[in-house]
Scaffold this motif. Sequence first.
Motif, short mmCIF file in Angstrom:
data_model
loop_
_atom_site.label_atom_id
_atom_site.label_comp_id
_atom_site.label_asym_id
_atom_site.label_seq_id
_atom_site.Cartn_x
_atom_site.Cartn_y
_atom_site.Cartn_z
N THR A 291 65.97 28.43 37.74
CA THR A 291 66.49 27.87 36.48
C THR A 291 66.13 26.38 36.35
OG1 THR A 291 68.64 27.52 37.56
CG2 THR A 291 68.37 29.52 36.26
N ALA A 292 65.98 25.68 37.47
CA ALA A 292 65.54 24.29 37.42
C ALA A 292 64.11 24.20 36.88
CB ALA A 292 65.62 23.65 38.81
N GLY A 293 63.26 25.13 37.29
CA GLY A 293 61.88 25.17 36.79
C GLY A 293 61.82 25.48 35.31
N ILE A 294 62.68 26.39 34.86
CA ILE A 294 62.73 26.73 33.44
C ILE A 294 63.15 25.51 32.62
CG2 ILE A 294 64.01 28.11 31.74
CD1 ILE A 294 64.10 30.34 33.89
N ASP A 295 64.14 24.79 33.13
CA ASP A 295 64.63 23.60 32.42
C ASP A 295 63.56 22.50 32.39
OD1 ASP A 295 66.77 22.17 31.08
OD2 ASP A 295 66.91 20.95 32.89
N LEU A 296 62.83 22.35 33.49
CA LEU A 296 61.79 21.31 33.55
C LEU A 296 60.64 21.63 32.59
CD1 LEU A 296 60.87 18.69 34.90
CD2 LEU A 296 59.74 20.09 36.65
N ALA A 297 60.25 22.91 32.50
CA ALA A 297 59.19 23.29 31.56
C ALA A 297 59.60 22.99 30.12
CB ALA A 297 58.87 24.78 31.72
N ARG A 298 60.86 23.19 29.83
CA ARG A 298 61.35 22.89 28.47
C ARG A 298 61.34 21.38 28.21
NH1 ARG A 298 66.05 21.19 26.78
NH2 ARG A 298 67.02 21.53 28.82
N ARG A 299 61.79 20.60 29.19
CA ARG A 299 61.88 19.15 29.01
C ARG A 299 60.50 18.49 28.94
NH1 ARG A 299 66.92 16.77 30.20
NH2 ARG A 299 68.51 18.27 30.84
N MET A 300 59.56 18.96 29.79
CA MET A 300 58.25 18.31 29.86
C MET A 300 57.30 18.75 28.76
SD MET A 300 57.43 18.04 33.97
CE MET A 300 55.94 17.04 33.66
N HIS A 301 57.31 20.07 28.45
CA HIS A 301 56.29 20.60 27.53
C HIS A 301 56.86 21.49 26.43
CE1 HIS A 301 53.26 18.99 30.18
NE2 HIS A 301 53.70 19.70 31.20
N SER A 302 58.17 21.51 26.30
CA SER A 302 58.83 22.37 25.30
C SER A 302 58.37 23.82 25.43
CB SER A 302 58.53 21.85 23.88
OG SER A 302 59.02 20.53 23.72
N ARG A 303 58.15 24.27 26.67
CA ARG A 303 57.72 25.64 26.93
C ARG A 303 58.93 26.54 27.18
NH1 ARG A 303 52.99 28.05 28.37
NH2 ARG A 303 51.08 26.80 28.37
N GLN A 304 58.85 27.75 26.69
CA GLN A 304 59.86 28.76 26.98
C GLN A 304 59.33 29.67 28.08
OE1 GLN A 304 63.20 29.57 25.69
NE2 GLN A 304 62.93 30.60 27.66
N VAL A 305 59.95 29.62 29.23
CA VAL A 305 59.57 30.51 30.33
C VAL A 305 60.84 31.20 30.82
CG1 VAL A 305 57.50 29.25 31.06
CG2 VAL A 305 59.74 28.54 31.94
N TYR A 306 60.67 32.20 31.69
CA TYR A 306 61.77 33.09 32.05
C TYR A 306 61.88 33.24 33.56
CZ TYR A 306 61.25 34.28 27.11
OH TYR A 306 61.16 34.21 25.76
N GLY A 307 63.00 33.80 33.99
CA GLY A 307 63.22 34.01 35.41
C GLY A 307 64.00 35.27 35.68
N MET A 308 63.77 35.84 36.83
CA MET A 308 64.56 36.98 37.30
C MET A 308 64.65 36.91 38.82
SD MET A 308 62.22 40.39 37.67
CE MET A 308 63.19 40.84 39.12
N THR A 309 65.68 37.51 39.37
CA THR A 309 65.81 37.59 40.82
C THR A 309 66.04 39.03 41.25
OG1 THR A 309 68.22 37.25 40.86
CG2 THR A 309 66.83 35.27 40.95
N TRP A 310 65.69 39.29 42.49
CA TRP A 310 66.04 40.55 43.12
C TRP A 310 67.12 40.26 44.16
CZ3 TRP A 310 60.93 38.63 43.63
CH2 TRP A 310 60.65 37.98 44.84
N PRO A 311 67.92 41.25 44.53
CA PRO A 311 68.95 41.02 45.55
C PRO A 311 68.29 40.81 46.92
CG PRO A 311 68.89 43.33 44.97
CD PRO A 311 67.96 42.63 44.00
N LEU A 312 68.92 40.04 47.77
CA LEU A 312 68.41 39.88 49.12
C LEU A 312 68.51 41.21 49.86
CD1 LEU A 312 69.94 36.43 50.14
CD2 LEU A 312 67.71 36.92 49.12
N LEU A 313 67.57 41.43 50.77
CA LEU A 313 67.51 42.69 51.50
C LEU A 313 68.52 42.64 52.64
CD1 LEU A 313 65.86 45.32 51.34
CD2 LEU A 313 64.29 44.33 53.02
#
Length: 429
Positions: free
Chosen positions: A206-228
């Motif tokens: 989520t930090a990377g998503i926020d930085l992409a928005r702040r630096m370049h107004s880019r919309q990007v996404y994220g997902m996680t998988w559960p730890l094994l």
Amino acid sequence: MDFFADLQARGLVHQATDPKLGEWLAAKPRTVYAGFDPTADSLHVGSLLGLIVLRRYQKAGHRPIAVVGGATGMIGDPSGKSAERKLLDKETLERNVDGLARQMRRFLDFDPAVTHNGQGPALVANNHDWTGGWSYLEFLRDIGKNFPVNVMLGKDSVKSRLGGDAGMSYTEFSYMLLQAYDFVYLAEEYGCELQAGGSDQWGNITAGIDLARRMHSRQVYGMTWPLLTKSDGTKMGKTESGAIWLDADRTSPYEFFQYWVNTDDADVGGCLRMLTELSHEEIASLDAARSENASARESQKRLAEELTRLVHGDAGLATAQQATEIFFGAEIDGLDDRTLGQIFADVPAGEMPKSQLAGEGLAIVDALVAAGLAKSKGDARRTVEQGGAYVNNRRVDGLDRTLTAADLASESVIVLRSGRKKYALLRMV
């Protein structure tokens, strides 16, 4: 079932930044990345899920990027850690990065001649390539100014450490900034729009998503998988002797195979769904068979076969299965000292000079005594005469049997047996 629904059905979606991520993925091919920590020159079972998720994305027509943290590895991710990691030197990191890149080729298609829905091949990227030339002032000016400290303090990976005795160094605190910029760079350079990672990476994603928005107004996404993890909450891939590695020199195909064969009944269904490419129908059939006859361990054997073939290839699976069959009396031949030592880790062993195998060879009676399977030559003779002596699981026919170099089951080991289950190794040194 569409791709994202399949991921969800397999338990591979823990969090997503957009509830309509499945629709977004279905709209067109996307580029997705996941990061891998180069703390060793091999990945382990804990990293396996990330490779398999990227593999699923590629098979569904998306382009995967595997980022090996040559730069972030110099700092160490504080996520899920109670103390700061030992910092690695540049030479070790470079060796580790090369080792991980080689392993990834077994899971992902890097052939530039092959496209997936018009997408390029998989890519391995080292984040040191785009961060190594920064000066500290450039880092603060271009990246640091876009990170509100109060937001960083709110991340679980930071809060948990600041609340403990070990605290957190400024170096570790900066890790989030570096990883966040990875997403920004990959978005600009490769059109990467999605970062995937384990659930402990949610704050970094989520930090990377926020930085992409702040630096370049880019919309990007994220997902996680559960730890094994196992049903008791402990991490999967850990044993008393250490981690289960994907490198055959660290964890042999036999050890790897046996680890999955010994999976608990409570865990094997989840592993089949998350780690294998078996259909939901076949997994349901294995679930039913396990309910009816758990002692047959059909699910565990299928899991072990699928994962050993994926990680070590057909040859590695064949070796592992051969080693396993030895327990049931299969003849022993063509293995190496290490594998035999692992199979028979708990049996006694004797030593004799290898020169004893030359000339007329070593008498079977002397061999049984030297290996500790007989207390005396008379005891050894009786074992042979009663048909209870075996060399490499082949019955000894008579007292005139001698052992030569042709009887070595591996480079320097002969496996002897008395009766049905009493084994010993004779090492020729």
